[in-house]
Write an enzyme that holds these catalytic residues in place. Structure first.
Site, short mmCIF file in Angstrom:
data_model
loop_
_atom_site.label_atom_id
_atom_site.label_comp_id
_atom_site.label_asym_id
_atom_site.label_seq_id
_atom_site.Cartn_x
_atom_site.Cartn_y
_atom_site.Cartn_z
N ASP A 70 10.21 1.68 -11.13
CA ASP A 70 8.78 1.42 -10.89
C ASP A 70 8.07 0.97 -12.17
OD1 ASP A 70 6.47 1.26 -9.46
OD2 ASP A 70 6.04 3.40 -9.49
N ARG A 86 2.84 -3.33 -13.78
CA ARG A 86 1.92 -2.80 -14.79
C ARG A 86 2.39 -3.14 -16.21
NH1 ARG A 86 2.01 3.06 -12.61
NH2 ARG A 86 3.70 2.12 -11.43
N HIS A 115 9.20 -8.25 -13.59
CA HIS A 115 10.40 -8.16 -12.76
C HIS A 115 11.60 -8.78 -13.48
CE1 HIS A 115 8.02 -6.58 -9.58
NE2 HIS A 115 7.38 -7.70 -9.28
N TRP A 167 7.31 -6.34 1.48
CA TRP A 167 7.12 -7.62 2.17
C TRP A 167 5.64 -7.98 2.26
CZ3 TRP A 167 11.04 -10.67 2.34
CH2 TRP A 167 12.34 -10.20 2.60
N LEU A 213 32.83 1.62 -10.11
CA LEU A 213 31.45 1.98 -9.79
C LEU A 213 31.03 1.40 -8.42
CD1 LEU A 213 28.63 3.06 -10.70
CD2 LEU A 213 28.21 0.79 -11.68
N ARG A 225 6.68 10.74 -6.95
CA ARG A 225 6.85 10.77 -5.50
C ARG A 225 8.10 9.98 -5.15
NH1 ARG A 225 1.79 8.13 -6.38
NH2 ARG A 225 2.15 5.89 -6.59
C1 FPP Z 1 8.46 -1.87 -8.93
O1 FPP Z 1 7.52 -2.35 -9.84
C2 FPP Z 1 9.56 -2.76 -8.83
C3 FPP Z 1 9.83 -3.57 -7.76
C4 FPP Z 1 9.00 -3.63 -6.54
C5 FPP Z 1 10.98 -4.47 -7.77
C6 FPP Z 1 12.15 -3.98 -8.56
C7 FPP Z 1 12.82 -5.16 -9.02
C8 FPP Z 1 13.44 -5.32 -10.18
C9 FPP Z 1 13.69 -4.25 -11.17
C10 FPP Z 1 13.90 -6.66 -10.58
C11 FPP Z 1 14.79 -7.27 -9.60
C12 FPP Z 1 16.04 -6.52 -9.50
C13 FPP Z 1 17.21 -7.11 -9.50
C14 FPP Z 1 18.42 -6.27 -9.38
C15 FPP Z 1 17.35 -8.55 -9.62
P1 FPP Z 1 6.09 -2.69 -9.31
O2 FPP Z 1 5.99 -4.15 -9.13
O3 FPP Z 1 5.81 -1.87 -8.10
O4 FPP Z 1 5.23 -2.23 -10.51
P2 FPP Z 1 3.76 -1.66 -10.44
O5 FPP Z 1 3.84 -0.33 -9.76
O6 FPP Z 1 3.41 -1.54 -11.88
O7 FPP Z 1 2.93 -2.66 -9.70
#
Ligand code: FPP
Length: 244
Positions: free
Chosen positions: A15, A19, A32, A64, A126, A189
């Site tokens: 997460d 941010r 990301h 989505w 793994l 959470r």
């Molecule tokens: C949460 O951060 C993260 C996601 C919704 C996507 C997770 C994706 C990656 C780590 C990159 C893609 C993964 C691979 C394996 C290619 P958020 O966007 O919810 O952050 P925020 O809470 O700060 O808005």
């Protein structure tokens, strides 16, 4: 750390990408991209330690509903990332699985997901899974519907549905329950992640955003896990009680 003290299965809610980027005045996708490079480092470290399974929450059913440009950019990132990483997975005997309603993914992403699952099917190192288009409640409902259909056809006695039978209908049927869940970004959470499987999982929360998650954070989480006593609702084992 002795192998016997390591968790067998680690899961992570990655997460804080958005941010992390926003703090730097960058578009969210930049977070990301940095997050995806952390995933590569984490897989290497997990493989090196000999941990059996690693499951990462990459995209939820709720995701989505994010703006279409962010969803599109995440899908392109996933496509490129998997296409690139699967060579290293094959070199390192890593098996890949996707958990979730992956049929909702764009056709090109779904194709690379299925190809990577297929080509790594025989790998015994793994067991690496990405939760993609995944929701814990949706997974439980899907399992319930599958069992109900079998019962309605007369193939299954409802009285025979126990935890083992139910678990076999979950996306995680082959990998089992996580021993340790790590969540970054300071949120405490589970956000609809592996709701059934987390029943006895140890939880570890990290303040840093996912793109700042380092090998040192990971080792700290593993040390914290090793120091805990898991009782699964039972009483302390006698041996530990004597030395406590
Ligand atoms: C949460 O951060 C993260 C996601 C919704 C996507 C997770 C994706 C990656 C780590 C990159 C893609 C993964 C691979 C394996 C290619 P958020 O966007 O919810 O952050 P925020 O809470 O700060 O808005």
């Amino acid at each position: 750390m002795p192998a016997s003290e390591l968790p067998r299965h680690v899961s992570i809610i990655m997460d804080g990408n958005g941010r992390w980027a926003e703090c730097r005045g960058k578009p969210r996708i930049y977070g990301h991209i940095r997050g995806a490079s952390r995933v590569r480092e984490l897989i290497r470290e997990t493989h090196r330690l000999g941990i059996h399974a690693l499951t990462l929450y990459a995209f939820s059913t709720e995701n989505w509903s994010r703006p279409a440009d962010e969803v599109g950019a995440l899908m392109r990132l996933l496509l490129k990332w998997l296409g690139r990483e699967r060579r290293e997975m094959m070199r390192n005997n890593i098996r890949f699985r996707a958990l979730g309603s992956v049929e909702r993914l764009p056709a090109d992403v779904l194709a690379v997901v299925r190809e990577t699952e297929e080509m790594s099917r025989g790998n015994t190192g793994l067991q690496f899974s990405l939760a993609l288009s995944y929701g814990g409640r949706e997974e439980i409902l899907r399992a319930a519907r599958r069992l109900a259909r079998r019962a309605a056809r007369g193939e299954l006695d409802p009285a025979a549905i126990d935890q083992k039978v139910f678990s076999r209908e979950l996306y995680s049927a082959e990998i089992g329950d996580p021993d340790l869940l790590i969540r970054t970004s300071g949120e405490q959470r589970v956000s609809n992640f592996m709701l059934w499987q987390l029943a006895y999982t140890e939880l570890h929360f990290v303040e840093s955003f996912w793109p700042d998650f380092t090998a040192e954070h990971f080792r700290k989480a593993l040390r914290s896990y090793a120091s805990r006593e898991r009782r699964f609702g039972l009483v302390k084992p006698k041996a530990k009680e004597a030395t406590a």
